[in-house]
Each structure stands twice: as C-alpha cells, then as structure tokens.
Design a protein around this motif. Structure first.
Motif, PDB file in Angstrom:
ATOM      1  N   VAL A  89       0.839  -1.206   0.000  1.00 13.82           N
ATOM      2  CA  VAL A  89       0.000   0.000   0.000  1.00 13.82           C
ATOM      3  C   VAL A  89       0.871   1.252   0.000  1.00 13.82           C
ATOM      4  N   ASP A  90       0.225   2.380  -0.370  1.00 15.00           N
ATOM      5  CA  ASP A  90       0.907   3.665  -0.384  1.00 15.00           C
ATOM      6  C   ASP A  90       0.708   4.318   0.981  1.00 15.00           C
ATOM      7  N   TRP A  91       1.778   4.399   1.763  1.00 14.40           N
ATOM      8  CA  TRP A  91       1.657   4.915   3.131  1.00 14.40           C
ATOM      9  C   TRP A  91       1.520   6.425   3.160  1.00 14.40           C
ATOM     10  N   ASP A  92       1.537   7.083   2.003  1.00 17.13           N
ATOM     11  CA  ASP A  92       1.298   8.521   1.969  1.00 17.13           C
ATOM     12  C   ASP A  92      -0.200   8.822   1.865  1.00 17.13           C
ATOM     13  N   PHE A  93      -1.024   7.799   1.998  1.00 17.78           N
ATOM     14  CA  PHE A  93      -2.473   7.951   1.929  1.00 17.78           C
ATOM     15  C   PHE A  93      -2.958   8.841   3.077  1.00 17.78           C
ATOM     16  N   PRO A  94      -3.909   9.758   2.793  1.00 16.33           N
ATOM     17  CA  PRO A  94      -4.360  10.643   3.874  1.00 16.33           C
ATOM     18  C   PRO A  94      -5.213   9.907   4.906  1.00 16.33           C
ATOM     19  N   VAL A 100      -6.890   3.576   9.827  1.00 12.45           N
ATOM     20  CA  VAL A 100      -6.516   2.313   9.174  1.00 12.45           C
ATOM     21  C   VAL A 100      -7.023   1.128   9.992  1.00 12.45           C
ATOM     22  N   MET A 103     -10.582   0.362   9.589  1.00 14.29           N
ATOM     23  CA  MET A 103     -10.879  -0.343   8.334  1.00 14.29           C
ATOM     24  C   MET A 103     -11.096  -1.843   8.573  1.00 14.29           C
ATOM     25  N   GLN A 139      -0.332  10.558  11.607  1.00 14.86           N
ATOM     26  CA  GLN A 139      -0.472  10.288  10.177  1.00 14.86           C
ATOM     27  C   GLN A 139       0.309   9.032   9.821  1.00 14.86           C
ATOM     28  N   ILE A 140      -0.256   8.174   8.973  1.00 13.64           N
ATOM     29  CA  ILE A 140       0.454   6.936   8.674  1.00 13.64           C
ATOM     30  C   ILE A 140       1.734   7.209   7.880  1.00 13.64           C
ATOM     31  N   GLN A 142       3.986   9.076   8.681  1.00 13.57           N
ATOM     32  CA  GLN A 142       5.106   9.319   9.604  1.00 13.57           C
ATOM     33  C   GLN A 142       5.567   8.068  10.342  1.00 13.57           C
ATOM     34  N   PHE A 152      -0.882  -2.725  10.721  1.00 10.33           N
ATOM     35  CA  PHE A 152      -1.539  -3.773   9.929  1.00 10.33           C
ATOM     36  C   PHE A 152      -2.011  -4.919  10.827  1.00 10.33           C
TER      37      PHE A 152
END
Lengths: 263, 447
Positions: A89-94, A100, A103, A139-140, A142, A152
C-alpha cells in the motif's frame, strides 16, 4: 513428508495456480491444524505469497479446492483475516493510524454503515495490544516500518477472526517489533486461533513456529517444525532439484498452454 | 465591471442562478470523484475518457439531430465507457503498458471525434451551431433544460460518493485487504469508474472535453497539500472546484464569446500552484523555512559549542573572545559568524564587550549541552555501531543539532561514559577526549 491432521482449519487439495499461464504452484496438498503458529517457508519465487492469496480468493486457481473450517471461503469469510505485505500500500495515503485500524471493522459493518463509537473503541483496544495506542492519531506517512506492521496487525486483530494469514510480517521491521509480533501470535495460538505466516528466514523459523510448511512451487513437507526443518528436507526445498520444474514452467508460458488440459 | 459583478452576485437573474447552480454541481462532483481517482493513481484514465466522449456526442447528434442533453450524454457515456474497456483489454491482453494504452485510445477516439464534428459542421444543419462548445465548454450557453438534467446527475454523483465513502476509501488504500474482507471490490471499482465517466460527461458542458481532466485532478491535488484527513480533503477539493466553477461562470456571463473551460482551469491552477507553494508543512515555502531555521540553529549551536569547548580546553569558560580567536579555531565565513554572534547576543547567550564576546551563564549551559550531545553520539557510534573512532566526528557534527533532550537522556543510559581524572571544575562533570584534554577540533566550514 505431509503430516495429516483431523479437523483441519485449512485443507488444500491438488491446488494449481498460474500467473499469465506460468504455473507458480503445482498440486499443493496440505492440512493445517487449529491453534498453532504455522510458518510457510521457502526460497524467493516459491509461491508463498501466492498460496496465501489463493486461500483468500485473491487469485483464481487453475485446479483444486481449498476448504477453511471445512467450508468454502465465502461461508466463513468473517472468521478469516488477511494481512498483506506492508509494501503493497501507499503509506502517503491521507489517513491516521486509527483510521486504518477501523478499516478492519468495515466488513462487519456492512454497506452504508458508518463506523460507530464502539468500532473506534475496539480499534483503540487492538492498537493497545500492539503498543501503538499513543500514536493513534498520527499520520500513517510518519510511521517507521515496524510501526506500519504493527498497524496492519492491529487492523487484522480488529476483525476478530479465528484464522490469520500474514504475508511476510517480519520483513523490514525492527527487532523489538519482531519480538512483540511473535509473542502476540503465540499468545493468540494459545487462545485457539490459527496463524499462518509467510516467512523466509530459516534461522528464526525453528523458534517461531509450531508447525512449518516447506514450499517450493510444490509442497515439500508439512508438519511439526522439528520434523520438517531437517537438513534433508531443507536441501530438497532450497537445493537445485527443481530446475526441471522451472524449465517446464517457462515452456508452458512460452506456448501459452494451461497446465491443466481444458476439457 | 463593478456593475457586472454586482449584477452577477446578486443572483437576481434566474438564468444566472441556473448557470451558477449547474456549474457548482458539475465542478464540485467532478472534484469529489477525482479525489478517489487521484488516490487510486488513475487520473490519466480520466483524461482518455474525456477525449473519448467526443465521438459519442457527435454520433448521438447525427442519430437524433438534436442537442437535447439526454441523448448527447448517453452517447458520451457509451464511447467513454468503451474507451475504458479498451484500455483495460489492451493492458491485460498484450504486453502494452497502461500509459501507452491510454495514449493510444485517447488519440484514436479524439481523432475520430474531430472527424465527425467536422463532418457535421459541413452538413449545414442549423441545429449543429454550438456543438463545438463541447470542446472548450461554455457555461453561459447552458439552457435551463440542460441544467436540470446535468444538475440532477451531479447531485446523484455526490450522493453516491457519500454513500460509498467508506468502501471507496478502503478500495483506494488497500484493494487486497478490501477483497479479502469480503467487499465486492470488482463491483465497487466498476462503480467508481462509471462515476468517473459520468462526472466527465456531466462536466464537459462547463469545462470542455480538452480540459475536463484538470477538473478531476487539480482540485484534489491542491486539497491534498492542506490536509491529511480524507473526508476533509474530498470536501476541500469540492469547494476548490466550485470556486473555480464560480469564476468560470462569471467570466462566461460578462464575456459571452469567451469559452468557460480555460477560465475555470486557470483559476483552479492558480489555487493548486498556490497550495504547492504556500501550504503549511507540505508546501514548498514551509519546507524552505524549516530548512533555514535548522541552518540558523546549526550555526548558533556551533558557535556556542566553540566558545564552550575553547573554554574547557583553557580551563576558563567565561573568557572573552574576539572574532579572530574564534576564526582561528574554526573556519567559517566571517559574515555568517557575525550574524550568529549577534543573534546569540540578542538571545542573551553571549555578551559583547568591546571587540569581544563572552558566554553568559545560559550560553555556557547550552554550549555544554551541545558539546555533550556531540560526544554522546560519538560514543554511541563507537560502542554500539562499531564505527571506528576517526570516522565518527563528521556524523556527530550534524547529529548533535537534531538530538532531542529525551534522546540525549536515552543515549546517556546506553553508552558507557569514560572515566576521566580531572573533571573537577563545575563546567565539566564529565568530559571526553577531544573536548576535555585534547585540542578543539577544527572543522571545515560549510555546515
């Protein structure tokens, strides 16, 4: 050596999977018992992740069937939790850490239902189990690699499943995280949960897993770790005996032939 | 101009109200669905679809002979959809990568569209006037009939996005996990792409085919700079898109000959580049300021450390030192040194006396702290990371400025402090080689 077991949590029969006609798994057969931490071990390209994806229905097998708790995946999906590789996954996701983990509750919630206070509390509880509660609102983007893996894992815990499938949870994490994860997994196994872990470090495998599966495109061995991680079986998994199989795979891909004759 | 402004923003003219409401819904909904396209890294597909709707619009016109919005939108959706399917099929069934497939489909469909448009223009059909408005968009040319249809579609789009917000988020962040937890990922993706096509079909009336992709991409890209919270980002994207829509329809109102699309796009682009420069934390300016701050901190800390270590070597920390004394021990540009000295004086870390400066009590404490951090890091490198002692200095020179007090405390617990014989003066509770007994280290300038 394939050890049989009664009332298996996972039963796989004659499973063959290929990507773009190139087989990656050949005739996999296995039964895995309940309440154990089980390692899937093998060299790069052995099809370890593909096996997990096949169990989770993320890749369509050419042949064979998989039963979980004696039933099909769709019947028991809420009992099963999947932890993908954290690099997927892209950890720069807002999103924040808590977002998370919540989810993990989405599937239980169903369509159109917003996460409620109870889900938030559940998520925080799970974060606490992986010592990440103080970072719930971070924030993920960071997070360090170890923290990402903990998030996860917390998301998987939030699903409250009976069977956990984890893809390389020990890659790119710090020593403290690795220790924490394996301790947690062993505790969960004692509570009767079954945890299947894709792993490639032989040294730690002997200490980590109750059961092991040696995989290199086919099942080399499945059973209690001390019976499986023997020099002879390891040689068979990691040694060069599979070159013929790889050659056949390449030929199949070249000819665009399915490994099973279409009938 | 002022009169036009007043007239426009009084919203007294029902036509203006329609046009405005329509454009706001079009641009807002496009920005919302674009946010998910951006997060799924699928924005270029949007551009291809936007170009692919032109042949659909033209074919629908040829078949029905009217510019009624329903058949035109239907035609546009069909060819937009076909373009999506073609891109998928080309990528899945050949070795052609997605970016190439997008370029292939985009050029072919748009070429075909222009061909059909030219053919229609030569038929002499009076109805066709205004069909070319699809290329660059003309908000003011929308009549209330069109607007009702388009506004309804825009509203529907917004409602669907809100209903499936949770599911779209999970699919955009982690598709494998979404699928494994039993979400109908394939159907959700289908819905997302269909909504993208719909947003484009609806939006082209105001923005135009050529620039439609911008309305999908730019508002969420700009919004991303301001927030790390997804719902806020989607909302902000919608608001930014609407502001651009407002500007576009105003221009369209005062200068009816002017196409709307370029104005909308220019407005949103200014917003996006502005965000890129000015946004807190993620913006370019904020990052520059942080770097400058760190540079200043490094300079002043280095000066304090120099004062302190010279003092420790000579046995008297409070000694007055001139520029010359300082530069002799540590070479750096004189102008920077002077600037640093002045700053330290302002912060009461140094005290000026004639041509020289001396450490205040606060400055001495701070200098000692930095010197200790430097040596803690060196010890950590040699003791824990097995770095050879003569390689640790450069590292410590930069790390000493970023170690926090908590980290310093942690390091103190980790490393073994060397025992020194002559640590009796009040400024050296503990000293290290290099700081205590040795010569102050000469460091090249430029940090």
């Amino acid at each position: 050596m394939i050890q049989r077991t009664d009332n298996p949590v996972v039963e796989i029969h004659d499973l063959t999977v290929s990507y773009y006609k190139k087989p990656v798994l050949w005739d996999i057969n296995l039964c895995l018992p309940q309440g154990k931490v089980i390692g899937i071990i093998g060299p790069n390209g052995a099809g370890k992740s593909t096996l997990l994806k096949a169990i989770m229905g993320l890749v369509i097998p050419d042949n064979g069937y998989i039963k979980l708790f004696g039933k099909s995946l769709d019947e028991v999906r809420k009992q099963v939790s999947y932890v993908p590789q954290k690099e997927s996954v892209d950890w720069d996701f807002p999103a924040s850490v808590l977002d998370v983990v919540v989810m993990g509750r989405y599937a239980q919630l169903g369509l159109f239902q917003r996460p409620k206070k109870l889900d938030q509390e559940k998520a925080l509880e799970c974060l606490n189990k992986v010592s990440m509660a103080p970072l719930a609102h971070r924030q993920i983007a960071q997070l360090s690699g170890g923290q990402q893996q903990r998030v996860f894992l917390a998301r998987a815990l939030a699903q409250e499943a009976q069977l956990y499938l984890m893809d390389e949870p020990f890659v790119g994490v710090d020593v403290a995280t690795e220790k924490m994860i394996i301790d947690l997994l062993q505790t969960m196994a004692r509570e009767g949960k079954t945890i299947i872990v894709v792993h490639h470090d032989l040294q730690s495998a002997a200490h980590y897993f109750d059961w092991s599966m040696l995989l290199n495109m086919r099942t080399v061995a499945v059973g209690p770790t001390q019976d499986v991680l023997t020099p002879a079986l390891l040689q068979e998994t990691y040694g060069g005996k599979l070159t013929i199989l790889s050659k056949i795979n390449d030929l199949l891909k070249e000819q665009e032939v399915s490994p099973r004759e279409l009938t | 101009m002022q009169q036009a402004l007043a007239e426009f923003f009084s919203f007294s003219d029902p036509n203006i109200r329609y046009v405005l409401l329509g454009t706001l819904l079009l641009t807002g909904s496009a920005a919302m669905i674009g946010s998910f396209a951006l997060l799924r890294k699928k924005v270029l597909v949007g551009d291809a679809v936007a170009h692919a709707v032109l042949p659909g619009v033209c074919l629908a016109f040829i078949i029905t002979g009217t510019k009624h919005p329903v058949p035109l939108s239907l035609g546009a959706s069909i060819t937009g959809w076909l373009a999506l399917v073609s891109i998928d099929q080309i990528t899945n069934r050949s070795k052609i990568k997605e970016d190439t497939a997008i370029a292939l489909v985009l050029s072919v469909t748009f070429g075909l569209g222009i061909l059909l448009l030219t053919a229609i223009q030569h038929t002499g059909n009076a109805e066709q006037v205004g069909l070319s408005n699809f290329l660059f968009g003309k908000a003011a040319a929308l009549v209330s009939d069109d607007l009702k249809t388009l506004a309804l579609l825009g509203l529907m789009l917004i409602i669907i996005v809100l209903l499936f917000f949770k599911e779209f988020t999970l699919v955009a962040f982690d598709k494998a996990f979404a699928q494994a937890s039993g979400l109908p990922v394939r159907r959700l993706e289908l819905l997302l792409t269909s909504l993208t096509v719909l947003a484009i079909v609806v939006g082209i009336r105001a923005v135009g085919i050529l620039l439609m992709a911008v309305m999908l991409i730019t508002p969420p890209a700009a919004a991303r700079f301001w927030t790390n919270h997804l719902p806020t980002m989607v909302l902000l994207a919608a608001v930014l898109g609407m502001i651009a829509g407002l500007a576009g329809s105003f221009v369209s109102y005062i200068a009816p000959a002017m196409p709307t699309g370029p104005w909308i796009v220019m407005t949103i682009s200014v917003v996006a580049y502005g965000s890129f420069l000015l946004a807190p934390r993620r913006g370019l300016l904020a990052r520059r300021i942080r770097q400058r701050k760190h540079q200043k901190k490094t300079l002043t800390e280095n000066i304090l450390k120099l004062f302190y270590e010279l003092g420790v070597t000579e046995g008297s920390v409070g000694t007055k030192r001139t520029l010359y004394d300082l530069l002799k021990s540590r070479s750096m540009p004189t102008s920077r040194l002077v600037a640093g000295l002045k700053r330290l004086q302002k912060h009461k870390m140094l005290q000026q006396e004639g041509l020289g400066w001396r450490l205040t009590a606060a400055g001495s404490r701070k200098g000692k702290e930095i010197s200790q951090r430097h040596h803690l890091w060196k010890l950590y490198l040699t003791q824990h990371l097995k770095t050879e002692a003569d390689h640790t200095h450069e590292d410590a020179e930069s790390i000493e400025h970023i170690i926090t007090p908590e980290l310093a405390e942690e390091l103190r617990g980790l490393v073994k402090l060397p025992v020194t014989g002559k640590s009796t003066t009040q400024h050296t509770h503990w000293t290290f080689e290099g700081a205590g007994q040795g010569q102050p280290v000469k460091t090249p300038a430029g940090e």
